[in-house]
Design a protein around this motif. Structure first.
Motif, PDB file in Angstrom:
ATOM      1  N   GLY A  89       6.811  -3.394  -8.424  1.00 16.83           N
ATOM      2  CA  GLY A  89       7.489  -2.671  -7.711  1.00 16.83           C
ATOM      3  C   GLY A  89       7.074  -1.494  -6.616  1.00 16.83           C
ATOM      4  O   GLY A  89       7.759  -0.929  -6.113  1.00 16.83           O
ATOM      5  N   GLN A  90       5.767  -1.749  -6.479  1.00 15.36           N
ATOM      6  CA  GLN A  90       5.097  -0.963  -5.327  1.00 15.36           C
ATOM      7  C   GLN A  90       4.934  -1.613  -4.261  1.00 15.36           C
ATOM      8  O   GLN A  90       4.834  -2.803  -4.055  1.00 15.36           O
ATOM      9  N   ASN A  91       5.291  -0.932  -2.973  1.00 18.12           N
ATOM     10  CA  ASN A  91       5.268  -1.099  -1.756  1.00 18.12           C
ATOM     11  C   ASN A  91       3.758  -1.386  -1.233  1.00 18.12           C
ATOM     12  O   ASN A  91       3.101  -0.480  -1.663  1.00 18.12           O
ATOM     13  N   GLN A  92       3.598  -2.551  -0.431  1.00 18.96           N
ATOM     14  CA  GLN A  92       2.316  -2.724   0.112  1.00 18.96           C
ATOM     15  C   GLN A  92       2.558  -2.770   1.655  1.00 18.96           C
ATOM     16  O   GLN A  92       2.825  -3.970   2.128  1.00 18.96           O
ATOM     17  N   ASN A  93       2.438  -1.714   2.305  1.00 18.81           N
ATOM     18  CA  ASN A  93       2.512  -1.826   3.760  1.00 18.81           C
ATOM     19  C   ASN A  93       1.557  -2.246   4.628  1.00 18.81           C
ATOM     20  O   ASN A  93       0.379  -2.264   4.380  1.00 18.81           O
ATOM     21  N   ALA A 195      20.245  -1.615  -7.151  1.00 14.36           N
ATOM     22  CA  ALA A 195      19.631  -2.476  -5.989  1.00 14.36           C
ATOM     23  C   ALA A 195      18.212  -1.415  -5.851  1.00 14.36           C
ATOM     24  O   ALA A 195      18.482  -0.416  -6.129  1.00 14.36           O
ATOM     25  N   PHE A 196      17.201  -2.200  -5.577  1.00 13.81           N
ATOM     26  CA  PHE A 196      15.854  -1.550  -5.333  1.00 13.81           C
ATOM     27  C   PHE A 196      15.723  -1.212  -3.842  1.00 13.81           C
ATOM     28  O   PHE A 196      16.127  -2.167  -3.113  1.00 13.81           O
ATOM     29  N   VAL A 197      15.521  -0.089  -3.364  1.00 14.95           N
ATOM     30  CA  VAL A 197      15.553   0.274  -2.063  1.00 14.95           C
ATOM     31  C   VAL A 197      14.175   0.816  -1.515  1.00 14.95           C
ATOM     32  O   VAL A 197      13.632   1.676  -2.191  1.00 14.95           O
ATOM     33  N   ASP A 198      13.498   0.191  -0.553  1.00 13.46           N
ATOM     34  CA  ASP A 198      12.485   0.936  -0.018  1.00 13.46           C
ATOM     35  C   ASP A 198      12.634   2.222   0.661  1.00 13.46           C
ATOM     36  O   ASP A 198      13.337   2.196   1.601  1.00 13.46           O
ATOM     37  N   PRO A 202       5.347   4.860  -2.765  1.00  9.31           N
ATOM     38  CA  PRO A 202       4.675   4.021  -3.329  1.00  9.31           C
ATOM     39  C   PRO A 202       5.559   3.037  -4.345  1.00  9.31           C
ATOM     40  O   PRO A 202       5.245   1.614  -4.277  1.00  9.31           O
ATOM     41  N   LYS A 203       6.555   3.600  -4.907  1.00  8.09           N
ATOM     42  CA  LYS A 203       7.530   2.759  -5.632  1.00  8.09           C
ATOM     43  C   LYS A 203       8.915   2.783  -4.943  1.00  8.09           C
ATOM     44  O   LYS A 203       9.188   3.641  -4.686  1.00  8.09           O
ATOM     45  N   ASN A 204       9.569   1.656  -5.183  1.00  5.90           N
ATOM     46  CA  ASN A 204      10.701   1.456  -4.639  1.00  5.90           C
ATOM     47  C   ASN A 204      11.751   2.325  -5.507  1.00  5.90           C
ATOM     48  O   ASN A 204      11.579   2.565  -6.702  1.00  5.90           O
ATOM     49  N   ALA A 205      12.670   2.961  -4.762  1.00  4.20           N
ATOM     50  CA  ALA A 205      13.949   3.601  -5.459  1.00  4.20           C
ATOM     51  C   ALA A 205      14.693   2.775  -5.913  1.00  4.20           C
ATOM     52  O   ALA A 205      14.898   1.783  -5.633  1.00  4.20           O
ATOM     53  N   LYS A 251      16.605  12.191  -8.303  1.00  2.00           N
ATOM     54  CA  LYS A 251      15.812  12.540  -9.185  1.00  2.00           C
ATOM     55  C   LYS A 251      14.530  12.117  -8.723  1.00  2.00           C
ATOM     56  O   LYS A 251      14.328  11.019  -8.213  1.00  2.00           O
ATOM     57  N   ASN A 252      13.524  12.702  -9.071  1.00  2.00           N
ATOM     58  CA  ASN A 252      11.771  12.435  -8.971  1.00  2.00           C
ATOM     59  C   ASN A 252      11.508  11.240  -9.445  1.00  2.00           C
ATOM     60  O   ASN A 252      11.910  10.964 -10.586  1.00  2.00           O
ATOM     61  N   PRO A 253      10.536  10.574  -8.731  1.00  2.00           N
ATOM     62  CA  PRO A 253       9.935   9.694  -9.538  1.00  2.00           C
ATOM     63  C   PRO A 253       9.320  10.099 -10.717  1.00  2.00           C
ATOM     64  O   PRO A 253       8.621  11.049 -10.587  1.00  2.00           O
ATOM     65  N   ILE A 254       9.359   9.419 -11.894  1.00  2.00           N
ATOM     66  CA  ILE A 254       8.529  10.031 -13.032  1.00  2.00           C
ATOM     67  C   ILE A 254       7.611   8.843 -13.567  1.00  2.00           C
ATOM     68  O   ILE A 254       8.497   7.982 -14.065  1.00  2.00           O
ATOM     69  N   ALA A 255       6.390   9.013 -13.786  1.00  2.00           N
ATOM     70  CA  ALA A 255       5.499   8.086 -14.501  1.00  2.00           C
ATOM     71  C   ALA A 255       5.732   6.833 -13.843  1.00  2.00           C
ATOM     72  O   ALA A 255       5.478   6.656 -12.469  1.00  2.00           O
ATOM     73  N   HIS A 256       6.095   5.641 -14.593  1.00  2.00           N
ATOM     74  CA  HIS A 256       6.231   4.445 -13.494  1.00  2.00           C
ATOM     75  C   HIS A 256       7.598   4.290 -13.175  1.00  2.00           C
ATOM     76  O   HIS A 256       7.812   2.965 -12.614  1.00  2.00           O
ATOM     77  N   LYS A 257       8.601   4.911 -13.180  1.00  2.00           N
ATOM     78  CA  LYS A 257       9.760   5.027 -12.703  1.00  2.00           C
ATOM     79  C   LYS A 257       9.851   5.530 -11.202  1.00  2.00           C
ATOM     80  O   LYS A 257       9.305   6.424 -10.922  1.00  2.00           O
TER      81      LYS A 257
END
Length: 565
Positions: A89-93, A195-198, A202-205, A251-257
């Motif tokens: 689920g990580q972005n690769q620009n 839905a996952f949003v870019d 680094p991680k999609n929200a 909510k801020n990203p936490i760990a792997h979320k």
């Protein structure tokens, strides 16, 4: 299939193929329809490689072995849309895509300066709060320490540490709560109703169906039918892949979320919260009824027609001119955000929340604070100017702490460092001799209450009851100080009398009422357990000041040599 496998069969054809057997290939060999490769060259027993033949041959005339690019087939696809997504689920620009986009415009910043509303001397005197011998008097004190790696904000009641927050400089990755983004929908998952949003992190929200805003006219026939039937339209009827949407981080990203998003955007000010393109209308329930009625009359005139407004608790006793100025300030910010959203491409940061110190002062600073002490000159000037613009009566409570002149660091002078180290321990002592053991797990946090050295005087039930009352107060303090969120289970010492159990849970709820973070508490069970939840916004105290051990990966145990081979 034969054409697709030909490159992989090259080595076997070279060693025992047509050239070795007859010395020349079949003269009538021709490319097939749909084959993108050139026809075979005379004297070569295999199809010619793509591109210039001179570039693909070695010095001895033999064909070079083709080298596969690192990263597999999907590596170069990011340039099509400016970025891709891996299995985690990580972005690769893609670098090429970033160069094509050029330099992105700077995001809108919160307005922290401006001219203050002129107030008469009587009003200013009433708002300055209590003083004693020329010094401000208040229940709380805020200390702000700016270090090379992070800014720390500590709130004290008397000399007791209540809250501690860490903000890292220029962090648009982990501390993005309140930021507004122009996001691009990556994929919609009907089974998860999300839905996952870019948003260029680094991680999609993640955006859940309940946080989606929509216009009924934009839905297809099936979605409109669900709307007419009183049902919430399905998320796949509202959002589509590669769609650009305006979102805000809740909510801020936490760990792997990844971060959590909402489409109901809101801009907080000192006295009001602006909710763009909404009919929201509200006044804080913490205000008395008479004050709520006065503010409602002011809000009827100050509220924009196309936007919603919520009046905050800090608006108590403020004038209509101050509320109007706050609304105008927020409207100017929203106009800038709208203009930027129309001139930039997703994903992009549109609005960035101010520094943590400014944000906390905006949310919490009142005359109940006897002061705000800052040990950085630049931040002091910024905060001072902001307070002078919004609440000039409290501007003299902003102080600069010169560490060189004082001889001690600010946190050491106020005994904050000592209390922080204690807050990282798993064991907390109670005044009567009992103790708390606080253990965090992946799913929840467990707090065990022990009588310890508390032996009491009259009876076992009375000893346990008094110990649990102390524990109820201290657990509420520890949850606030350590910023523990999620599911929490508290194991109080068993009490036989139902009246005592009711008194303990009542005391616990009263102590939690001082915490601004939303909580939900259930009654004590027959086993003496209390189940509760506390809203989690970001990482807690432990995660913000520590890292997991490399040897045991944070488990606290190391394998004994020679036991398990």
């Amino acid at each position: 299939m034969a054409d697709e496998q030909a490159p992989n069969d090259t080595p076997s054809r070279q060693s025992g193929g047509g050239a070795g057997q007859g010395g020349s290939p079949s003269a009538d060999s021709k490319p097939q329809i749909g084959d993108s490769r050139p026809a075979p060259k005379i004297g070569d027993s295999r199809p010619a490689p793509q591109g210039d033949g001179a570039q693909n041959q070695g010095g001895d005339g033999q064909p070079k072995k083709r080298r596969r690019r690192r990263g597999g087939r999907g590596r170069g696809r990011g340039g099509q849309g400016g970025g891709g997504q891996n299995q985690n689920g990580q972005n690769q620009n893609n670098r090429g895509g970033q160069q094509k986009q050029g330099v992105r415009p700077a995001p809108v910043e919160a307005i922290t300066s401006g001219d203050a509303v002129e107030l008469d001397e009587k009003t200013l005197k009433r708002r300055r709060g209590r003083t004693r011998k020329g010094k401000a008097v208040g229940r709380y004190l805020m200390c702000v320490h700016v270090g090379p790696k992070a800014t720390q904000i500590a709130t004290l009641e008397g000399r007791k540490l209540l809250e501690h927050q860490v903000s890292r400089p220029a962090d648009d990755i982990s501390q993005i709560h309140g930021n507004i983004y122009l996001g691009r929908v990556q994929n919609v998952l009907p089974g998860m109703e999300a839905a996952f949003v870019d948003i260029a992190t680094p991680k999609n929200a993640v955006l859940y169906a309940g946080d989606v805003q929509y216009d009924a006219d934009d839905l297809d026939n099936e979605g409109k039918g669900e709307k007419r039937g009183g049902k919430q339209p399905r998320i796949e009827d509202v959002l589509k892949a590669k769609q650009s949407i305006l979102t805000q981080v809740t909510k801020n990203p936490i760990a792997h979320k990844g971060a959590r998003l909402t489409q109901e955007v809101s801009l907080p000010g000192r006295f009001v919260v602006l909710v763009p393109n909404s009919s929201t209308y509200g006044i804080s329930k913490r205000l008395p009824d008479g004050e709520r009625k006065r503010l409602r009359n002011i809000l009827d005139k100050a509220k924009p027609k196309q936007h919603g407004v919520i009046v905050r608790t800090a608006a108590e006793n403020v004038t209509a001119e101050e509320i109007k100025a706050d609304v105008d300030r927020l409207l100017a910010q929203w106009d800038d955000i709208e203009k930027l959203s129309k001139s930039t491409k997703a994903p992009a940061l549109l609005y960035r929340e101010p520094e943590a110190a400014v944000r906390i002062i905006r949310e919490e600073f009142t005359k109940d604070f006897r002061g705000v002490i800052i040990d950085d000159k630049e931040l002091f000037e910024e905060v001072k100017g902001y307070v002078e613009a919004i609440t000039p009566a409290l501007a003299d409570r902003i102080e600069y702490y010169d560490e060189e002149a004082e001889g001690l660091p600010l946190f050491e002078r106020q005994h904050i460092d000592e209390q922080l180290r204690k807050a990282l321990d798993r064991k907390v002592w109670l005044p009567g001799g009992g103790s708390l053991i606080i253990e965090g797990t992946e799913a929840l946090t467990v707090i065990d209450v022990n009588t310890g050295k508390n032996v009491g005087k009259s009876s076992l039930e009375e000893t346990v009851f008094r110990n649990n009352l102390e524990a109820a107060e201290e657990v509420a303090n520890q949850l606030r100080l350590r910023d523990i969120g999620g599911i929490i289970v508290i194991d109080f010492v068993d009490m036989e009398v139902a009246k005592n159990r009711d008194e303990v849970i009542k005391t616990f709820r009263q102590a939690l009422a001082r915490d601004k973070t939303r909580t939900q508490v259930f009654d004590i069970s027959e086993l003496g357990l209390v189940e509760m939840t506390r809203k989690r916004i970001g990482e807690g105290l432990l995660e913000s000041v520590t890292t997991a051990c490399d040897s045991c990966d944070g488990r606290g145990h190391v394998m004994i040599d020679g036991i398990l081979d």
